[in-house]
Design a protein around this motif. Structure first.
Motif: not given
Length: 828
Positions: A245-255, A480-486, A488-491
């Motif tokens: 949940d935290s990884a998705l919220r860091r990498s994606l907009p709120a919606d 991927v966001a849990m490993l590296s937020p950078t 994860a950006s394209p994904l």
């Protein structure tokens, strides 16, 4: 006495099936044949049965297993008396043993399965009188972690004194995990289902699962830990879920994060109500629920990765173990994913099926999908009978059966051109969605009274988009966001657009006219006939299909005619108090066939909305899809909280109310009800325009108060809309929540009545001696909670009616209460 030669042949076939790698269908077929033949020994009661030819064809066996499971599930949902179920078992034994045709054996097996299911089906509540809420201190062990639901968390706790209970606490005040021992000061309320035949209250499922108490606490304290291996896995799964949940919220907009969480874990809390409703109305709600598709995606994705990796390890590749690794290693990960999603029955079913397929494959046996599905569902039902009533498991099993039923007989076409491959894929997907849509339509109509008309077309695009694109991308993005937020950006960019496309598709489909078709809610028998007809239609030849359709239509029409006759008032006036707990919901059936609804109950203390769970389902199930009048006696939530669901669920011609809610600029449930009434075209009328008599066929409805106008300064209870119904020499008075002051103001306009709906749920501030003396009722009914948090009906009021010799009909004791008033002044 030894086995006869025929039995020995069949037993040898069973042995050969296990030793030579035969299909599961053939092994089961031979085993059943041996059992039927063994029953023909002279020493058994079924003498002579061995001369009947048993089934040996694998296809027949597969359908027989599936039909037996379906009969068992159907039987577990039938509230039959034990004597009736036992008689069904005896009759099935007679069919199997005495009649000489194979179809009677099949019928006997199905009847036996249904009777056995009925013996373990729904039971009556465990109390003999409505128990009262109690406050006490408890100690227990958390079985399921405290998961958030709005502003609260809910835990499943095992206690010594009360068994398994459901505990609710404010967010952040009970941070307990599976295996923790906790103590808490709680308010305990028994699980008491609302009783409104022919519908069933959803809380019956809690009783079937052994949860008989709901507890509420302000805070719980963790005192220790007794975590076994399973508890530790669940604890780690909760941590992993929070990390995702935290990884998705860091990498994606709120919606986008809320959409990804809903798609991955079935958690709809981050979505707005309009979005969730769009998925429901267009037949895409299964995409926001954890199902077998989620588990299948995890198994296939991890299986492909494991196979690729194992084939590159020389030691494993040289021994041909790559495919074995791909079968086995994804299973623990899939099980962990099921724990992360809350262990829904549908996902557990898919996991168990995956384990069975893997084991049979490793054993060198062919696993036919329908066999595995039938045996998986049957084993889950035998272990936990309450699962047979879980809608998610029912939809999952039916949809999967529809997908795999013809997989063994539909050969894959040999096509080499890409254009033809694409066309074949589209046609195959269309056939699959049509099969699934038709298969689940009786169940959806039975549960919700509607079926999405665009479900087939919407799923044709949305299902591949969700399961092949958005779901895997969301899962990979989280990892991927849990490993590296950078990284994860394209994904995340691609994932966000795929989720937007999916949710935009649901919103677009909802705007299409007739996106959702409202059906008359079928009875369980009608749904069973429709399901049987669909199965027969899918398996029989074209010449027989017309006969099946005609026979099913005739049976359903006959059942419908009988139901409508039973629900008709037959020219009399009928007043029905629905059991909605601590509230009022009164249905008035007029002699000319029209109906009125006085109040619609309301949710108290976080309970389910009775308008959506009781009133609307009951109206649809009893064929009251149009109401001439819906009246709100006064703007209190226990009377009007369910009105919004009523306006949205059935057709309403007129909306009567006092006008006090508008004068006081009330919001909340009142504003929602008024808005829904305006949106659905109901004519709104207030007290000033309602005072006086309103002829409605053979009945005259008279508005006695608040007249001539409503005074906003008067307390809402004493400003209740008071209705009198006159039918020949019979009459009824419905005073809302009128209290002593309101009763005194009304005394000069009162006359004796046949039926009195007791005011204010039997509070001691109502039903004064002067009021009862002016009315002199022959019978009274009271609608109150069970147990009532306000001690309604009060013993003083009960004693007043008893002293006057007036029978008191109570929803807290009897459930739904119906009183029919005859023109001659009598009642029944």
């Amino acid at each position: 006495m030894g086995l006869n030669p025929y039995v020995r042949v069949r037993v040898s076939q069973v042995k050969q099936g296990f030793t030579r790698g035969g299909s599961l269908s053939r092994v089961l077929s031979a085993a059943m044949a041996a059992a039927v033949a063994a029953a023909g020994r002279p020493s058994e009661i079924c003498e002579g049965s061995a001369r009947h030819a048993p089934w040996s064809a694998p296809r027949t066996m597969r359908w027989m297993v599936a039909a037996t499971v379906a009969a068992w599930v159907l039987g577990s949902g039938l509230p039959l008396a034990g004597e009736v179920a036992a008689a069904g078992l005896l009759l099935s034994l007679a069919l199997v043993c005495l009649l000489p045709r194979a179809w009677t054996v099949s019928l006997g097996v199905l009847l036996a399965a249904m009777s056995a299911g009925a013996l373990r089906g729904p039971t009556e509540p465990w109390w003999t009188a409505p128990p009262k809420p109690v406050a006490l201190s408890i100690e227990g062990r958390v079985l399921r972690g405290c998961d958030g639901h709005g502003e609260f968390v809910r835990c499943v706790v095992a206690t010594e004194a009360m068994g398994t209970v459901s505990l609710r606490a404010p967010i952040g005040r009970c941070e307990a995990a599976p295996g923790d021992r906790i103590t808490a000061i709680v308010s305990a309320k028994p699980v008491v289902p609302w009783r409104n035949p022919p519908i069933e209250d959803p809380s019956m499922q809690s009783l079937r699962r052994g949860v008989a108490w709901r507890l509420e606490t302000a805070r719980c304290v963790v005192t220790g830990r007794e975590a076994g291996a399973l508890d530790l896995l669940r604890r780690e799964a909760r941590r992993a879920r929070r990390s995702v949940d935290s990884a998705l919220r860091r990498s994606l907009p709120a919606d986008g994060a809320a959409r990804a969480v809903a798609l991955l874990f079935g958690d709809e809390r981050g979505l707005d109500e309009a979005t969730v409703e769009a998925f429901r109305e267009t037949g895409l709600a299964h995409l926001l629920a954890v199902s077998g598709a989620h588990v299948a995606v995890v198994l296939r994705a991890t299986g492909a990765a494991v196979l690729w990796l194992c084939n590159r390890l020389r030691w494993l590749a040289a021994r041909g173990l790559g495919w074995r690794c791909a079968r086995v290693l994804p299973l623990p990960l899939a099980g962990f994913f099921v724990m992360m999603t809350g262990e829904s029955p549908a996902s557990v079913r898919a996991l168990v099926s995956g384990v069975a397929v893997a084991l049979l494959s490793l054993w060198g046996r062919r696993a036919r999908a329908l066999d595995v599905l039938a045996l998986t569902v049957l084993s889950m039902a035998l272990i936990e009978p309450a699962l047979t009533h879980d809608l998610g498991l029912q939809l999952s099993a039916v949809a999967t059966a529809a997908l795999v039923a013809r997989a063994d007989v539909e050969a894959a076409p040999k096509i080499t051109q890409w254009s033809k491959i694409a066309l074949a894929w589209v046609l195959g997907a269309l056939r699959a969605t049509v099969r699934v849509g038709l298969a689940v339509s009786p169940l959806l109509a039975l549960r919700f009274g509607r079926a999405p008309a665009l479900a087939t077309l919407a799923n044709l695009v949305a299902a591949p988009l969700a399961e092949l694109v958005a779901l895997p991308l969301s899962l990979v993005t989280a990892v991927v966001a849990m490993l590296s937020p950078t990284l994860a950006s394209p994904l995340a960019w691609v994932t966000g657009h795929s989720l937007s496309a999916l949710f935009s598709l649901a919103a677009w489909a909802q705007r299409v006219p007739l996106a959702s078709t409202a059906w008359t809610t079928p009875t369980a028998a009608q749904a069973a006939v429709a399901t049987a007809a669909l199965v027969a239609f899918a398996t029989l030849r074209w010449r027989a299909r017309a006969a099946v359709v005609v026979a099913a239509a005739a049976a359903i029409a006959s059942m419908e005619g009988r139901l409508r006759s039973e629900q008709s008032a037959h020219g009399e006036l009928r007043v029905t108090a629905l059991d909605v707990g601590q509230g009022d919901a009164i249905v008035v059936d007029l002699p000319d066939g029209r109906s009125m609804l006085i109040d619609a109950g309301g949710a108290l203390h976080g309970e389910a909305d009775p308008g959506a769970t009781v009133v609307v389902p009951w109206l649809r199930a009893t064929r009251r899809t149009e109401l001439a009048v819906v009246a709100l006696t006064h703007p209190h939530p226990d009377h009007g909280g369910g009105l919004r669901a009523v306006f949205e669920g059935v057709t309403v011609r007129e909306f009567w109310e006092t006008g006090q809610g508008g004068a006081l600029a009330m919001g909340g449930f009142y504003r929602e009800a008024v808005t829904a009434a305006q949106r659905r075209g109901a004519m709104r009328r207030e007290a000033a325009a309602l005072c006086g008599a309103h002829p409605m066929g053979a009945v005259t409805v008279t508005v006695l108060a608040p007249c001539p106008t409503m005074n906003p300064e008067v307390a809402p209870n004493d400003a209740s809309l008071v209705l009198r119904l006159d039918h020949g020499r019979a009459s009824a008075l419905l005073p809302g929540d009128l209290e002593a002051a309101g009763e005194r103001a009304l005394l000069s306009r009162l006359a004796p009545v046949t039926l009195l709906k007791v005011g204010h749920h039997g509070s001691r501030t109502s039903s004064t001696e002067a009021f009862l003396g002016a009315l002199r009722p022959q019978v009274a009914l009271v609608s109150s909670g069970h147990p009532s948090p306000f001690n309604h009906p009060h013993p003083v009021v009960v004693e007043r009616f008893a002293r006057r010799g007036v029978p008191l009909r109570r929803t807290d004791w009897e459930g739904m209460v119906a009183v029919t008033l005859r023109r001659d002044g009598g009642y029944e």
